[in-house]
Scaffold this motif. Sequence first.
Motif, PDB file in Angstrom:
ATOM      1  N   GLY A 137      -3.184  -0.387   5.441  1.00 13.31           N
ATOM      2  CA  GLY A 137      -3.241  -1.804   5.101  1.00 13.31           C
ATOM      3  C   GLY A 137      -3.715  -2.629   6.277  1.00 13.31           C
ATOM      4  N   LEU A 184      -2.040  -1.237  -3.689  1.00 14.47           N
ATOM      5  CA  LEU A 184      -3.179  -0.351  -3.447  1.00 14.47           C
ATOM      6  C   LEU A 184      -2.704   1.083  -3.296  1.00 14.47           C
ATOM      7  CD1 LEU A 184      -4.959  -2.522  -0.746  1.00 14.47           C
ATOM      8  CD2 LEU A 184      -5.570  -2.316  -3.154  1.00 14.47           C
ATOM      9  N   VAL A 196      -3.049   4.752   2.011  1.00 13.44           N
ATOM     10  CA  VAL A 196      -3.988   3.648   2.236  1.00 13.44           C
ATOM     11  C   VAL A 196      -3.520   2.841   3.432  1.00 13.44           C
ATOM     12  CG1 VAL A 196      -4.976   1.528   1.282  1.00 13.44           C
ATOM     13  CG2 VAL A 196      -4.570   3.481  -0.210  1.00 13.44           C
ATOM     14  N   VAL A 215     -11.450   1.242  -1.653  1.00 14.98           N
ATOM     15  CA  VAL A 215     -10.377   0.253  -1.803  1.00 14.98           C
ATOM     16  C   VAL A 215     -10.961  -1.125  -2.068  1.00 14.98           C
ATOM     17  CG1 VAL A 215      -8.499  -0.913  -0.571  1.00 14.98           C
ATOM     18  CG2 VAL A 215      -8.737   1.575  -0.404  1.00 14.98           C
ATOM     19  N   THR A 246       0.842  -1.190   0.000  1.00 19.09           N
ATOM     20  CA  THR A 246       0.000   0.000   0.000  1.00 19.09           C
ATOM     21  C   THR A 246       0.876   1.238   0.000  1.00 19.09           C
ATOM     22  OG1 THR A 246      -0.104   0.054   2.416  1.00 19.09           O
ATOM     23  CG2 THR A 246      -1.848  -1.152   1.286  1.00 19.09           C
ATOM     24  N   CYS A 303      -6.223  -0.243  -7.571  1.00 19.82           N
ATOM     25  CA  CYS A 303      -5.701  -1.559  -7.221  1.00 19.82           C
ATOM     26  C   CYS A 303      -5.055  -2.149  -8.468  1.00 19.82           C
ATOM     27  CB  CYS A 303      -6.806  -2.490  -6.731  1.00 19.82           C
ATOM     28  SG  CYS A 303      -6.205  -4.163  -6.409  1.00 19.82           S
TER      29      CYS A 303
END
Length: 105
Positions: free
Chosen positions: A13, A43, A11, A79, A7, A58
Amino acid sequence: MQVQFNTDKTVEGHQRMQHHFSEVIAESFKRFEDKITRVEVHLGDENNEKFGVDDKRCMIEVRLSGKNPLAVTNHANTVEKSISGAIDKMKKVLTTTFEKLKMHS
């Protein structure tokens, strides 16, 4: 089949999310598992902290034994949706790739 999550700094994780989607990926790609060595999930949020439509990205890269890796990217507003969309795209790519290989062998 090894599943690895990466990530970017925007983002989080979450372990629970990674565990859940690792299981979803393993189940989704199960019929190809003897040909896949590793799956990498990348991501990111392309707008950082700013609001944006479909800014969650993604990218799924599948490493195949003896073949070049395959990659797909999907954008969505969450996400979770971006991961699900990328999984669906990769299933189609894997199916097409292995059907073509069967026809040429």
